[in-house]
Design an enzyme around this catalytic site. Structure first.
Site, PDB file in Angstrom:
ATOM      1  N   ASP A  70       0.934  -1.249  -0.078  1.00 41.38           N
ATOM      2  CA  ASP A  70      -0.043   0.168   0.021  1.00 41.38           C
ATOM      3  C   ASP A  70       1.003   1.204  -0.019  1.00 41.38           C
ATOM      4  OD1 ASP A  70       0.840  -0.620   2.581  1.00 41.38           O
ATOM      5  OD2 ASP A  70      -1.113  -0.889   3.210  1.00 41.38           O
ATOM      6  N   GLU A 129      -5.901   3.244   3.501  1.00 45.94           N
ATOM      7  CA  GLU A 129      -6.534   3.650   4.641  1.00 45.94           C
ATOM      8  C   GLU A 129      -7.872   4.348   4.303  1.00 45.94           C
ATOM      9  OE1 GLU A 129      -5.496   3.527   7.645  1.00 45.94           O
ATOM     10  OE2 GLU A 129      -3.112   3.245   7.171  1.00 45.94           O
TER      11      GLU A 129
END
Length: 376
Positions: A70, A129
């Site tokens: 990520d 997120e």
């Protein structure tokens, strides 16, 4: 690992430029610049929004091994006082995604220079997120074209020492969902409460009611969490609030419990509308699928690490952490593991400062394991 290591330096560069989900423009440009400077003979590159796919073509492929990292940061003001602290106001890599990216680049670099038999697919995923990048990335033409046969990811763990990884077969991370509830009543002067419908009072009552869902509607042998982390309402001290907003999160260990929690929230909110003569709107925002480690691959990986490396493997319990890598694991066999980084401050903390020695630990471990899986 010395601070002179290129991947420690890369981590520090990336730490300076944290960006929120789908706004990772500088991050993507940095990653692409590095990737384009690698030997290009065996690699193919495709982008999707602020994400990147990099395929490393094997010598004699019969399968594709995937690795996902990520790339986004968090809306947190950094308090580490590091010389390479965030240069972006109210933004920080407080969840270790700078570590994750530098590790991925280290592994990618090794296999570009030392190809194995099988193909490799490196996925640099935005918006972990929020609002969530894994699910839409799975639907892209690029993923359909290059879809791996197995996939791996890691997440830093401040509570474990460097040189330790932790994981388990089966459920590792919970099902998670954001929760936003907007209430609209009737505002007015504080001296005439009988002419109004006070949404601050209604919001407070609802927070209390929501806490009864876990204690009274979920099997005590199951697990669930409902947290309201933010309440906003009203304008000034002598006006009764016409509007209020609750913002929170739901976490459960099963899909069935998530459905039950949401059904109960909707019932309580419907009752609140009647009881307080107001209007309410529920928005579940981003929802993350549970991270479920495929048993055979996870067991094989743990045995490999114990026999072939100096890394300590610890079997851990499942956590209420959310991770949208779960969407990838729902379609592709694989696993995620915790990487020990030995920090006194936890994930999402403004003073998180992971030990950079863990970068070398992870790169070395992943290179050995992928070589084991990709050579015949």
């Amino acid at each position: 690992m010395s601070s002179a290591s290129p991947f420690v330096s890369i981590r520090r560069d990336l730490h300076k430029i944290p960006e929120l989900g789908f706004q990772e423009f500088k991050t993507q440009a940095y990653l692409l610049n590095y990737i384009h400077n690698l030997p290009q003979e065996r690699i193919e590159i495709e982008t999707w929004k602020t994400g990147i796919f990099v395929k490393v073509n094997g010598i004699n492929p019969i399968k594709t091994i995937g690795y996902r990292t990520d790339i986004d940061g968090l809306p947190i003001t950094e308090e580490t006082e590091l010389p390479f602290a965030s240069e972006h106001e109210d933004r920080m890599h407080a969840c270790g995604h700078d570590f994750h990216m530098s590790i991925a680049l280290g592994v990618l670099t090794h296999f570009v220079e030392n190809p194995i038999d099988d193909d490799l697919l490196f996925i640099f995923q935005p918006a972990e997120e929020g609002p969530g990048g894994a699910e839409p990335m799975m639907k892209t033409d690029t993923m359909k074209k290059w879809k791996p046969d197995m996939i791996i990811a890691l997440h830093i763990a401040p509570e474990y020492p460097v040189g330790t990884i932790a994981l388990k077969e089966g459920l590792l991370f919970a099902n998670t969902s954001e929760l936003f509830i907007d209430l609209k009543g009737k505002g007015g002067h504080a001296a005439y409460p009988h002419l109004t419908n006070d949404m601050v009072v209604a919001a407070c009552q609802l927070v209390t009611q929501l806490q009864t869902i876990v204690s009274r509607n979920i099997d005590p042998l199951d697990s669930a969490v409902i947290t309201i982390g933010k309440i906003t309402g009203g304008t000034v001290q002598n006006i009764i609030a016409e509007r209020a907003r609750l913002e929170g999160t739901i976490r459960t260990l099963s899909v069935e419990s998530m459905q039950k929690v949401k059904k109960r929230i909707e019932e309580l909110v419907a009752g609140l509308e009647t009881g307080y003569q107001c209007e309410a709107k529920i928005d579940y925002g981003s929802m993350y699928h549970q991270v479920y480690n495929q048993e055979v691959l996870t067991r094989e990986f743990m045995e490999f690490v114990r026999k072939e490396t100096d890394v300590h493997v610890q079997e851990c319990k499942e956590a209420m952490t959310g991770e949208d890598f779960g969407y990838m694991l729902s379609e592709i066999p694989g696993f995620m593991f915790w990487l020990g980084v030995d920090s006194p401050f936890g994930l999402h903390h403004a003073k998180l400062n992971p030990n950079e020695e863990a970068i070398h630990t992870a790169i070395d471990l992943l290179v050995k394991y992928i070589e084991f899986k990709g050579k015949r």
